[in-house]
Design a protein around this motif. Sequence first.
Motif, PDB file in Angstrom:
ATOM      1  N   TYR B 186       0.843  -1.200   0.000  1.00 26.48           N
ATOM      2  CA  TYR B 186       0.000   0.000   0.000  1.00 26.48           C
ATOM      3  C   TYR B 186       0.875   1.245   0.000  1.00 26.48           C
ATOM      4  O   TYR B 186       1.892   1.304   0.717  1.00 26.48           O
ATOM      5  CB  TYR B 186      -0.907   0.001   1.235  1.00 26.48           C
ATOM      6  CG  TYR B 186      -1.785  -1.216   1.306  1.00 26.48           C
ATOM      7  CD1 TYR B 186      -3.025  -1.238   0.666  1.00 26.48           C
ATOM      8  CD2 TYR B 186      -1.353  -2.365   1.956  1.00 26.48           C
ATOM      9  CE1 TYR B 186      -3.816  -2.389   0.700  1.00 26.48           C
ATOM     10  CE2 TYR B 186      -2.130  -3.514   1.993  1.00 26.48           C
ATOM     11  CZ  TYR B 186      -3.358  -3.528   1.368  1.00 26.48           C
ATOM     12  OH  TYR B 186      -4.126  -4.650   1.385  1.00 26.48           O
ATOM     13  N   ASP B 188       2.425   4.435   0.894  1.00 26.65           N
ATOM     14  CA  ASP B 188       2.603   5.093   2.195  1.00 26.65           C
ATOM     15  C   ASP B 188       3.180   6.479   1.921  1.00 26.65           C
ATOM     16  O   ASP B 188       4.392   6.705   1.956  1.00 26.65           O
ATOM     17  CB  ASP B 188       3.558   4.263   3.068  1.00 26.65           C
ATOM     18  CG  ASP B 188       3.813   4.909   4.417  1.00 26.65           C
ATOM     19  OD1 ASP B 188       3.078   5.855   4.778  1.00 26.65           O
ATOM     20  OD2 ASP B 188       4.755   4.472   5.097  1.00 26.65           O
ATOM     21  N   GLY B 195       0.363   2.158   5.004  1.00 25.52           N
ATOM     22  CA  GLY B 195      -0.164   2.662   3.757  1.00 25.52           C
ATOM     23  C   GLY B 195      -1.629   3.034   3.878  1.00 25.52           C
ATOM     24  O   GLY B 195      -2.321   2.669   4.835  1.00 25.52           O
ATOM     25  N   GLY B 196      -2.041   3.763   2.876  1.00 27.84           N
ATOM     26  CA  GLY B 196      -3.444   4.159   2.838  1.00 27.84           C
ATOM     27  C   GLY B 196      -4.262   3.111   2.104  1.00 27.84           C
ATOM     28  O   GLY B 196      -4.114   1.910   2.335  1.00 27.84           O
ATOM     29  N   THR B 197      -5.081   3.551   1.180  1.00 28.78           N
ATOM     30  CA  THR B 197      -5.976   2.620   0.480  1.00 28.78           C
ATOM     31  C   THR B 197      -5.476   2.255  -0.905  1.00 28.78           C
ATOM     32  O   THR B 197      -6.025   1.370  -1.543  1.00 28.78           O
ATOM     33  CB  THR B 197      -7.369   3.248   0.362  1.00 28.78           C
ATOM     34  OG1 THR B 197      -7.256   4.502  -0.305  1.00 28.78           O
ATOM     35  CG2 THR B 197      -7.982   3.472   1.742  1.00 28.78           C
ATOM     36  N   THR B 198      -4.427   2.903  -1.376  1.00 29.22           N
ATOM     37  CA  THR B 198      -3.923   2.620  -2.714  1.00 29.22           C
ATOM     38  C   THR B 198      -3.004   1.407  -2.669  1.00 29.22           C
ATOM     39  O   THR B 198      -1.962   1.429  -2.010  1.00 29.22           O
ATOM     40  CB  THR B 198      -3.155   3.830  -3.271  1.00 29.22           C
ATOM     41  OG1 THR B 198      -4.011   4.963  -3.246  1.00 29.22           O
ATOM     42  CG2 THR B 198      -2.696   3.558  -4.691  1.00 29.22           C
ATOM     43  N   ALA B 199      -3.420   0.345  -3.371  1.00 30.00           N
ATOM     44  CA  ALA B 199      -2.678  -0.911  -3.329  1.00 30.00           C
ATOM     45  C   ALA B 199      -1.713  -1.003  -4.505  1.00 30.00           C
ATOM     46  O   ALA B 199      -1.962  -0.466  -5.590  1.00 30.00           O
ATOM     47  CB  ALA B 199      -3.645  -2.091  -3.357  1.00 30.00           C
ATOM     48  N   SER B 213      -1.627  -1.626   5.701  1.00 27.83           N
ATOM     49  CA  SER B 213      -2.516  -0.520   5.350  1.00 27.83           C
ATOM     50  C   SER B 213      -3.188  -0.015   6.635  1.00 27.83           C
ATOM     51  O   SER B 213      -2.785  -0.361   7.733  1.00 27.83           O
ATOM     52  CB  SER B 213      -3.561  -0.981   4.340  1.00 27.83           C
ATOM     53  OG  SER B 213      -4.376  -1.993   4.922  1.00 27.83           O
ATOM     54  N   ASP B 215      -3.801   3.369   7.259  1.00 27.31           N
ATOM     55  CA  ASP B 215      -3.506   4.766   7.601  1.00 27.31           C
ATOM     56  C   ASP B 215      -4.713   5.618   7.211  1.00 27.31           C
ATOM     57  O   ASP B 215      -5.039   5.769   6.039  1.00 27.31           O
ATOM     58  CB  ASP B 215      -2.253   5.228   6.856  1.00 27.31           C
ATOM     59  CG  ASP B 215      -1.702   6.519   7.430  1.00 27.31           C
ATOM     60  OD1 ASP B 215      -2.492   7.248   8.073  1.00 27.31           O
ATOM     61  OD2 ASP B 215      -0.508   6.789   7.240  1.00 27.31           O
ATOM     62  N   ASP B 218      -3.055   9.514   5.270  1.00 20.61           N
ATOM     63  CA  ASP B 218      -1.732   9.192   4.737  1.00 20.61           C
ATOM     64  C   ASP B 218      -0.915  10.424   4.400  1.00 20.61           C
ATOM     65  O   ASP B 218       0.181  10.319   3.845  1.00 20.61           O
ATOM     66  CB  ASP B 218      -1.880   8.285   3.505  1.00 20.61           C
ATOM     67  CG  ASP B 218      -0.586   7.546   3.206  1.00 20.61           C
ATOM     68  OD1 ASP B 218       0.157   7.263   4.170  1.00 20.61           O
ATOM     69  OD2 ASP B 218      -0.313   7.272   2.025  1.00 20.61           O
ATOM     70  N   HIS B 224      -1.586   7.121  12.208  1.00 23.07           N
ATOM     71  CA  HIS B 224      -1.556   5.766  11.663  1.00 23.07           C
ATOM     72  C   HIS B 224      -1.992   4.821  12.778  1.00 23.07           C
ATOM     73  O   HIS B 224      -1.984   5.199  13.962  1.00 23.07           O
ATOM     74  CB  HIS B 224      -0.144   5.408  11.171  1.00 23.07           C
ATOM     75  CG  HIS B 224       0.914   5.588  12.202  1.00 23.07           C
ATOM     76  ND1 HIS B 224       1.150   4.695  13.209  1.00 23.07           N
ATOM     77  CD2 HIS B 224       1.790   6.608  12.388  1.00 23.07           C
ATOM     78  CE1 HIS B 224       2.136   5.115  13.968  1.00 23.07           C
ATOM     79  NE2 HIS B 224       2.551   6.287  13.507  1.00 23.07           N
TER      80      HIS B 224
END
Lengths: 80, 515
Positions: B186, B188, B195-199, B213, B215, B218, B224
Amino acid sequence: MRTAVVPLLALIACTGDDGLSYRNDPPAVALLAPLDHSAVPFGGAVHLEAAVSDDHDPNEALVLSLASSRDGTLAPVTWT
Amino acid sequence: MTGLTTGEHTLTLTATDPDGASGSASLVLAVLPNQPPAVRFLSPSSQSLVLAGDPIQVVAELTDDEPTDALALAWGGVAADSAGAPTTPDSDGRASLLLAPLAPGEHSVQLTATDAHGASATGELTLTITDDDVDDDGVRALAFGGTDCDDGDSAVFPGAPERCNGVDDDCDGQVDEGSVNTTTFYVDADGDGFGGTTAVQACALPPGASAVSGDCADGDPDVHPGAAERCNGADDDCNGGLPSSETTDADHDGSVACADCDDADANVYPGATERCDGLDDDCDGSIPTAETADADHDGSVTCADCDDADATSFPGAAELCDGVDNDCNGALPANETTDADHDGAMLCEDCDDTSPDASPLLTERCDALDNNCDGLVDEDACTGCAWEEQVATGGGVHTYQLCAGPLDWHAARTACLAMGYDLASIADRPEQTWLFSAVSAAGSGPWWLGGADELVEGSWGWADGSAWSFTSWEPSQPDNGFGGEDCLELGRFPSGNWNDTACANTQAYACELWP
C-alpha cells in the motif's frame, strides 16, 4: 687349490677303448647368468645359463644337477 | 626356472661325467619378496563426462611380477554384481567390463587383483555421472546445449511461470518480472510505515509503500494505526474514535481534559490568565516566578505582595504610619492621609493633629507642649531652665523647669506662666523628696515654689490652685520673719524643708506643668 686338485687327478684313472689308461678330469662348469649376487623378483622365471665341458665326454653324456641352498634340489636340468 | 622361495639362494650347478667325475659352480641369487599386483583403470578417465543413461566401458590394466593370467579378479562397487565381469585378465593383462547405465551422481568401481601367493591390490575408480536434464524439467541444461538456465531447479526453464523468488524462473534474463505470486503493498505517502488505500502489487516492498494498510490520514506521518493519540481532536491512531480525554471537559472551562492540566479547575486551562494562586493556571508547565518568589521574605509571594521589596507590606500586615499600603488592601487608612492641623504630619504620626504646634516634624519649643511628638514636653527647650520629668503619685507625668533666674516670686511665676507652667507645687512626700533632689542637682538655691500666704497671713496655698494638703516646713518655719515672708522657697535648708521668705527676693525658681 691347485695343490689340492693335483693329487685328486692322480688318483682318478680310466681305461679307454683302446685299452690304454688315461687321466679323466672332471667336467668344467662355469655359471654365466644370472650374475653372482644378483636379485630376481619373487615368482619370476630365472634363466640360468652355464658353460659345461669335459675333456673326454660329450656334453650329452654329462649329467647336470642344480641345487639351491634354500630349496634343495631343483628341477632336472636340460641341455639347450 | 621358477618357484624359488623368497630369500638368498646359493645355486650350485653340478656336471657329472659317466665316469663319476663331477664339476660344479655356484652363485648367490637373492629372490625378492612377493609384490602384489598393480591395478590401474585406463578408462573412463576421472575427467570423463559420463551422462546418465549411457553405458560405461570400464577398462583396467593389471601388472604383476608373475604372469598376469594367474591373477584372480574381484569387482566391487557398482560393478560388484555385473554380469560377465571378468575374473582374470585377458592376454594383454587387461580386464574390461561394460557397466549398465548409472544414475547421476558419484559412483565407485573397485577391482581387486590377487596373485597366486595371496598378495592383492585394489584399484578404485570414481565415476561422476552427469545429467543434461538433472532437474527433469524436460529442458536440457545450457552446458549440454540446452536452454535450461538452472538445471538444478525444476521450476526454472524457459516458459516457466515467473515467481517472486529473486530467480529468473523463465530464463529470459530478468528476475521476478511479471511474477504470479506478488504481494499487495500500500502506498505510504507520509512514510509512517502504514499505507493508505492505494494498493500496489509487487514482489518486494516498493519505495514509498508499506505492507500494512490502515492509515486513515496518509498525509500525516503522526496519524496511523497504533500512533499515540495527540490532544488534537483527531483520530490519530485510526481506530475510528476519539479518546474521552479529547472530548471531555469536566470543568467546563472550554479546554478538553487532555489539554487541560487540571480538568477539575475551571480557572486552569491553556491560555488562562495566571492568577496569584501558586498554580499553573495557563497549563504552560510552569508557575510564574511571581507566584513562588518572596523577595522580602515576608511570607507573601511577589504576585500577592503589593511591595515584595518591603517586608512590612503584605496582605494582612498591620498598617504602619508610613504612608505605605502595608496591608496591601489598595488604600491607605485615613490616619495616614489625614492632616487636620495641616502641620505636615499625618494623624497616625501626629501626637496632636488638632494643633499645628505638635508634629514629629517640629522642633521642641518652650511652650508646655510636646511639639516634636516625642512624648516629652519642652525637653531642653526652655532657655535658662533645666528640664525634668517625674511621675507623680497616682500617675501622670509632671514636667518641671528648674530655672536659674534670678527673679522675685511674682516675676518667677510670670515666667512660669509664660511658658505654660506655674510655679511648682508639692503634693506629697515623694514629690518633695524628688524635687529637692532635682533642684539640688540643678544648681544653687534656694528655689521659688508656688506656695504663698500673701492674701491672708498664715493661710498658705498653692498658686496653681492645687490643694494645700502636704507641708514640709523646716522646724520653726514659717516664721514670717521680718514681718513679711509670704512666699515659699525650697533649698534654703540642707534638710530640704521649706522656708518662708520675702517674695521680693530674687532667686531661682521651679516651674511645674501638670499633665
